[in-house]
Design an enzyme around this catalytic site. Structure first.
Site, PDB file in Angstrom:
ATOM      1  N   CYS A 122      -1.637   1.978   1.514  1.00  0.00           N
ATOM      2  CA  CYS A 122      -2.094   2.875   2.575  1.00  0.00           C
ATOM      3  C   CYS A 122      -3.576   2.665   2.842  1.00  0.00           C
ATOM      4  O   CYS A 122      -4.381   2.585   1.904  1.00  0.00           O
ATOM      5  CB  CYS A 122      -1.918   4.328   2.145  1.00  0.00           C
ATOM      6  SG  CYS A 122      -0.213   4.874   2.025  1.00  0.00           S
ATOM      7  N   LEU A 168      -1.387  -4.239 -12.090  1.00  0.00           N
ATOM      8  CA  LEU A 168      -2.427  -4.857 -12.908  1.00  0.00           C
ATOM      9  C   LEU A 168      -2.159  -6.331 -13.185  1.00  0.00           C
ATOM     10  O   LEU A 168      -2.284  -6.798 -14.322  1.00  0.00           O
ATOM     11  CB  LEU A 168      -2.671  -4.063 -14.190  1.00  0.00           C
ATOM     12  CG  LEU A 168      -3.527  -2.810 -13.970  1.00  0.00           C
ATOM     13  CD1 LEU A 168      -3.726  -2.057 -15.271  1.00  0.00           C
ATOM     14  CD2 LEU A 168      -4.886  -3.167 -13.357  1.00  0.00           C
ATOM     15  N   ARG A 194      11.581  -0.772  -2.628  1.00  0.00           N
ATOM     16  CA  ARG A 194      10.655  -0.503  -3.742  1.00  0.00           C
ATOM     17  C   ARG A 194      11.178   0.686  -4.533  1.00  0.00           C
ATOM     18  O   ARG A 194      11.436   1.752  -3.969  1.00  0.00           O
ATOM     19  CB  ARG A 194       9.241  -0.233  -3.225  1.00  0.00           C
ATOM     20  CG  ARG A 194       8.279   0.134  -4.343  1.00  0.00           C
ATOM     21  CD  ARG A 194       6.824   0.090  -3.946  1.00  0.00           C
ATOM     22  NE  ARG A 194       6.192  -1.141  -4.443  1.00  0.00           N
ATOM     23  CZ  ARG A 194       4.892  -1.322  -4.587  1.00  0.00           C
ATOM     24  NH1 ARG A 194       4.038  -0.358  -4.233  1.00  0.00           N
ATOM     25  NH2 ARG A 194       4.408  -2.441  -5.050  1.00  0.00           N
ATOM     26  N   TYR A 202       7.926   9.936  -3.713  1.00  0.00           N
ATOM     27  CA  TYR A 202       8.134  10.303  -2.306  1.00  0.00           C
ATOM     28  C   TYR A 202       9.616  10.580  -2.074  1.00  0.00           C
ATOM     29  O   TYR A 202      10.421  10.537  -3.021  1.00  0.00           O
ATOM     30  CB  TYR A 202       7.551   9.206  -1.410  1.00  0.00           C
ATOM     31  CG  TYR A 202       6.049   9.068  -1.634  1.00  0.00           C
ATOM     32  CD1 TYR A 202       5.178  10.094  -1.268  1.00  0.00           C
ATOM     33  CD2 TYR A 202       5.511   7.957  -2.283  1.00  0.00           C
ATOM     34  CE1 TYR A 202       3.804   9.997  -1.513  1.00  0.00           C
ATOM     35  CE2 TYR A 202       4.144   7.845  -2.529  1.00  0.00           C
ATOM     36  CZ  TYR A 202       3.296   8.870  -2.138  1.00  0.00           C
ATOM     37  OH  TYR A 202       1.948   8.785  -2.389  1.00  0.00           O
ATOM     38  N   PRO A 237       2.436  -2.961  -0.386  1.00  0.00           N
ATOM     39  CA  PRO A 237       1.997  -1.973   0.594  1.00  0.00           C
ATOM     40  C   PRO A 237       0.856  -1.136   0.022  1.00  0.00           C
ATOM     41  O   PRO A 237       0.950  -0.652  -1.107  1.00  0.00           O
ATOM     42  CB  PRO A 237       3.256  -1.124   0.841  1.00  0.00           C
ATOM     43  CG  PRO A 237       4.153  -1.393  -0.332  1.00  0.00           C
ATOM     44  CD  PRO A 237       3.839  -2.768  -0.791  1.00  0.00           C
ATOM     45  N   GLN A 248       6.568  -1.579   4.966  1.00  0.00           N
ATOM     46  CA  GLN A 248       7.260  -0.586   4.159  1.00  0.00           C
ATOM     47  C   GLN A 248       7.483   0.657   5.013  1.00  0.00           C
ATOM     48  O   GLN A 248       6.513   1.208   5.554  1.00  0.00           O
ATOM     49  CB  GLN A 248       6.415  -0.215   2.931  1.00  0.00           C
ATOM     50  CG  GLN A 248       7.104   0.773   1.992  1.00  0.00           C
ATOM     51  CD  GLN A 248       6.197   1.247   0.869  1.00  0.00           C
ATOM     52  OE1 GLN A 248       5.109   1.788   1.116  1.00  0.00           O
ATOM     53  NE2 GLN A 248       6.620   1.072  -0.370  1.00  0.00           N
ATOM     54  N   GLY A 272      -2.294  -6.009  -5.852  1.00  0.00           N
ATOM     55  CA  GLY A 272      -2.748  -4.821  -5.129  1.00  0.00           C
ATOM     56  C   GLY A 272      -4.252  -4.692  -5.095  1.00  0.00           C
ATOM     57  O   GLY A 272      -4.945  -5.304  -4.279  1.00  0.00           O
ATOM     58  N   ARG A 273      -4.797  -3.903  -6.005  1.00  0.00           N
ATOM     59  CA  ARG A 273      -6.233  -3.599  -5.949  1.00  0.00           C
ATOM     60  C   ARG A 273      -7.097  -4.844  -6.026  1.00  0.00           C
ATOM     61  O   ARG A 273      -8.160  -4.898  -5.376  1.00  0.00           O
ATOM     62  CB  ARG A 273      -6.583  -2.598  -7.058  1.00  0.00           C
ATOM     63  CG  ARG A 273      -6.091  -1.186  -6.741  1.00  0.00           C
ATOM     64  CD  ARG A 273      -6.009  -0.323  -7.962  1.00  0.00           C
ATOM     65  NE  ARG A 273      -4.954  -0.764  -8.872  1.00  0.00           N
ATOM     66  CZ  ARG A 273      -4.649  -0.167 -10.015  1.00  0.00           C
ATOM     67  NH1 ARG A 273      -5.323   0.898 -10.399  1.00  0.00           N
ATOM     68  NH2 ARG A 273      -3.672  -0.630 -10.769  1.00  0.00           N
ATOM     69  N   ALA A 327       2.770   1.880   3.615  1.00  0.00           N
ATOM     70  CA  ALA A 327       3.762   2.941   3.848  1.00  0.00           C
ATOM     71  C   ALA A 327       3.613   3.464   5.273  1.00  0.00           C
ATOM     72  O   ALA A 327       2.564   3.989   5.655  1.00  0.00           O
ATOM     73  CB  ALA A 327       3.555   4.069   2.842  1.00  0.00           C
TER      74      ALA A 327
HETATM   75  C1  FNR Z   1      -1.187   1.912  -3.213  1.00  0.00           C
HETATM   76  N1  FNR Z   1       0.145   1.760  -3.566  1.00  0.00           N
HETATM   77  C2  FNR Z   1       1.125   1.964  -2.635  1.00  0.00           C
HETATM   78  N2  FNR Z   1       2.428   1.777  -2.956  1.00  0.00           N
HETATM   79  C3  FNR Z   1       3.384   1.853  -2.015  1.00  0.00           C
HETATM   80  O1  FNR Z   1       4.554   1.653  -2.325  1.00  0.00           O
HETATM   81  N3  FNR Z   1       3.056   2.163  -0.716  1.00  0.00           N
HETATM   82  C4  FNR Z   1       1.785   2.384  -0.323  1.00  0.00           C
HETATM   83  O2  FNR Z   1       1.514   2.580   0.858  1.00  0.00           O
HETATM   84  C5  FNR Z   1       0.790   2.355  -1.328  1.00  0.00           C
HETATM   85  N4  FNR Z   1      -0.524   2.648  -1.031  1.00  0.00           N
HETATM   86  C6  FNR Z   1      -1.515   2.381  -1.928  1.00  0.00           C
HETATM   87  C7  FNR Z   1      -2.847   2.519  -1.550  1.00  0.00           C
HETATM   88  C8  FNR Z   1      -3.864   2.159  -2.422  1.00  0.00           C
HETATM   89  C9  FNR Z   1      -5.276   2.276  -1.961  1.00  0.00           C
HETATM   90  C10 FNR Z   1      -3.534   1.671  -3.707  1.00  0.00           C
HETATM   91  C11 FNR Z   1      -4.615   1.237  -4.662  1.00  0.00           C
HETATM   92  C12 FNR Z   1      -2.222   1.577  -4.103  1.00  0.00           C
HETATM   93  C13 FNR Z   1       0.498   1.154  -4.862  1.00  0.00           C
HETATM   94  C14 FNR Z   1       0.339  -0.358  -4.797  1.00  0.00           C
HETATM   95  O3  FNR Z   1       1.233  -0.935  -3.855  1.00  0.00           O
HETATM   96  C15 FNR Z   1       0.561  -1.040  -6.160  1.00  0.00           C
HETATM   97  O4  FNR Z   1       1.898  -0.818  -6.547  1.00  0.00           O
HETATM   98  C16 FNR Z   1      -0.375  -0.502  -7.220  1.00  0.00           C
HETATM   99  O5  FNR Z   1      -1.695  -0.467  -6.748  1.00  0.00           O
HETATM  100  C17 FNR Z   1      -0.307  -1.324  -8.505  1.00  0.00           C
HETATM  101  O6  FNR Z   1      -0.716  -2.660  -8.275  1.00  0.00           O
HETATM  102  P1  FNR Z   1      -2.220  -3.169  -8.661  1.00  0.00           P
HETATM  103  O7  FNR Z   1      -3.179  -2.461  -7.768  1.00  0.00           O
HETATM  104  O8  FNR Z   1      -2.429  -2.832 -10.100  1.00  0.00           O
HETATM  105  O9  FNR Z   1      -2.177  -4.649  -8.393  1.00  0.00           O
HETATM  106  C1  536 Z   2      -0.387   4.543  -6.034  1.00  0.00           C
HETATM  107  N1  536 Z   2      -0.303   5.100  -4.714  1.00  0.00           N
HETATM  108  C2  536 Z   2       0.821   4.954  -3.994  1.00  0.00           C
HETATM  109  C3  536 Z   2       0.913   5.344  -2.698  1.00  0.00           C
HETATM  110  C4  536 Z   2      -0.271   5.899  -1.998  1.00  0.00           C
HETATM  111  C5  536 Z   2      -1.222   6.505  -2.974  1.00  0.00           C
HETATM  112  C6  536 Z   2      -1.513   5.592  -4.119  1.00  0.00           C
HETATM  113  C7  536 Z   2       2.169   5.160  -1.968  1.00  0.00           C
HETATM  114  O1  536 Z   2       3.161   4.752  -2.556  1.00  0.00           O
HETATM  115  N2  536 Z   2       2.203   5.426  -0.672  1.00  0.00           N
HETATM  116  C8  536 Z   2       0.722   4.962  -6.971  1.00  0.00           C
HETATM  117  C9  536 Z   2       1.287   4.020  -7.796  1.00  0.00           C
HETATM  118  C10 536 Z   2       2.287   4.388  -8.690  1.00  0.00           C
HETATM  119  C11 536 Z   2       2.711   5.700  -8.736  1.00  0.00           C
HETATM  120  C12 536 Z   2       2.156   6.635  -7.894  1.00  0.00           C
HETATM  121  C13 536 Z   2       1.140   6.265  -7.026  1.00  0.00           C
END
Ligand code: FNR
Ligand code: 536
Length: 359
Positions: free
Chosen positions: A28, A304, A233, A185, A26, A102, A326-327, A60
């Protein structure tokens, strides 16, 4: 231990079959108005479904308006949210990916500005709202608002909102449900002794701190079909002494398995602003490995994971049942198509017919 299972092996969870072990976690997009998905989401998720991902977990999605991180978050607190969500879900499915979602409540980290507008808490006069949490303790830093301490009645209401959100997600055609209980959260705020200082049955002991998530899980399990994947999660550790940690995660997951949870999406952190996190390739994979081995649950590894060989090794070595990209999937929506080619197995991942001659 090496297994014959690899990145492009199918994964069956309940009645759902993923075409490979690669998912989008997920993320955002902060691009909704009133929580409604729109053409951005259709394009964003649709492109990645066409790019070969087996699972796409939609960002989310807040179960009530106050549970949004920002005013741009997705929401699922009314029936009006179903149709726009269904549009994206149907297109994801038409491209061979499984549509997941999610459902979330941001707790004391809600009422924030969009990230590209700084991400700090918004005053109520500036589009913000009153925030809630297990205990009236601010997150700190830019998120300085002091949350209202939830009453028992308010806790019950939010749990009902989670259940209603799950029902609507099902109506919209989602085939995979994830409860957000990570990243500082609301649900994670109950789990961690650093954010939960309650003295009633929702705080104090381990049994009391897991009660919010456990009850919510049980209530959702009653409405979410048995044949569809039901996942959570977790932040497996706060990375802080005296916080939530891997041993508590393992104890919790053993209980969650008995409640009919199928898979744990193993993330970490987000509960404490000052935590010292050893970020690097695979930095959260050991948590997925431990939960998988000790709790008898499927796990997803995330954090990562960027290289095809790296992802393939996580699956082959049996550290997790799937990987979430993710990224790197924001940089490359065709990550699975490229991965199959760089790992020398293009036949595992044919492109959409429209692109057949260029792949
Ligand atoms: C996230 N992440 C995130 N996690 C989650 O549980 N719900 C969410 O809505 C979001 N939103 C979100 C937005 C953006 C722009 C980023 C970059 C990350 C965290 C994401 O799901 C993931 O766990 C982390 O980015 C680590 O994975 P990568 O990016 O290293 O592959
Ligand atoms: C990364 N993020 C997670 C978000 C939105 C903002 C970015 C989310 O879960 N809705 C993050 C990864 C790990 C810990 C904190 C934030």
């Amino acid at each position: 231990m090496e297994t014959n299972t690899h990145l492009f092996s199918k994964l069956t969870v309940k009645s759902v079959e993923l075409r490979n072990r690669i998912g989008i976690p997920p993320m955002c997009q902060y691009s909704c108005q009133d929580g409604l998905l729109n053409d951005w989401h259709l394009g964003h998720y649709g492109l990645r479904a066409a790019g070969g991902f087996g699972l796409i977990i939609i960002e989310a999605t807040a179960v009530c308006p106050e549970g949004r991180i920002t005013p741009g978050d997705a929401g699922i607190w009314s029936d009006a949210h179903i149709e726009p969500l269904a549009r994206t879900v149907l297109f994801i499915e038409s491209q061979g990916a499984v549509p997941g979602i999610q459902i979330a409540h941001a707790g004391r980290k809600a009422s924030a500005a969009l990230p590209w507008k700084g991400g700090a808490h918004l005053d109520n006069a500036n589009g913000g709202w009153n925030i809630v949490a297990p205990s009236p303790i601010a997150f700190g830093g830019d998120l300085g608002k002091v949350p209202h301490e939830l009453t028992i009645e308010e806790i019950t209401r939010i749990q009902a909102d989670f259940v209603a959100g799950a029902r609507r997600a099902l109506q919209a055609g989602c085939k995979w449900l994830e409860i957000h209980s990570a990243h500082g959260y609301l649900s994670h705020e109950f789990l961690s002794p650093l954010s939960n200082k309650r003295t009633d049955r929702y705080g104090g002991s381990f049994e009391n701190r897991i009660r919010f998530l456990l009850e919510t899980t049980q209530a959702i399990r009653a409405v979410w079909p048995e044949h569809l994947p039901f996942t959570i999660r977790l932040s497996c550790t706060d990375w802080v002494d005296g916080g939530w940690d891997l041993e508590q995660t393992v104890a919790l997951c053993r209980i969650l398995r008995l409640e009919g949870v199928d898979l744990i999406d193993c993330s970490t952190g987000g509960g404490v602003a000052t935590a010292n996190i050893p970020v690097g390739p695979n930095f959260q994979v050991s948590f997925a490995d431990r939960v998988r081995r000790d709790c008898g649950l499927l796990t997803a590894a995330v954090g990562l994971i960027t290289e095809p060989a790296q992802a393939d090794q996580i699956i082959r070595s049996g550290q997790a049942d799937m990987v979430l990209i993710g990224r790197e999937s924001l940089r490359d929506p065709n990550w699975p198509l490229r991965a199959a080619r760089s790992l020398g197995c293009p036949e595992q991942m044919p492109p959409p017919p429209q692109y057949a001659r260029v792949w």
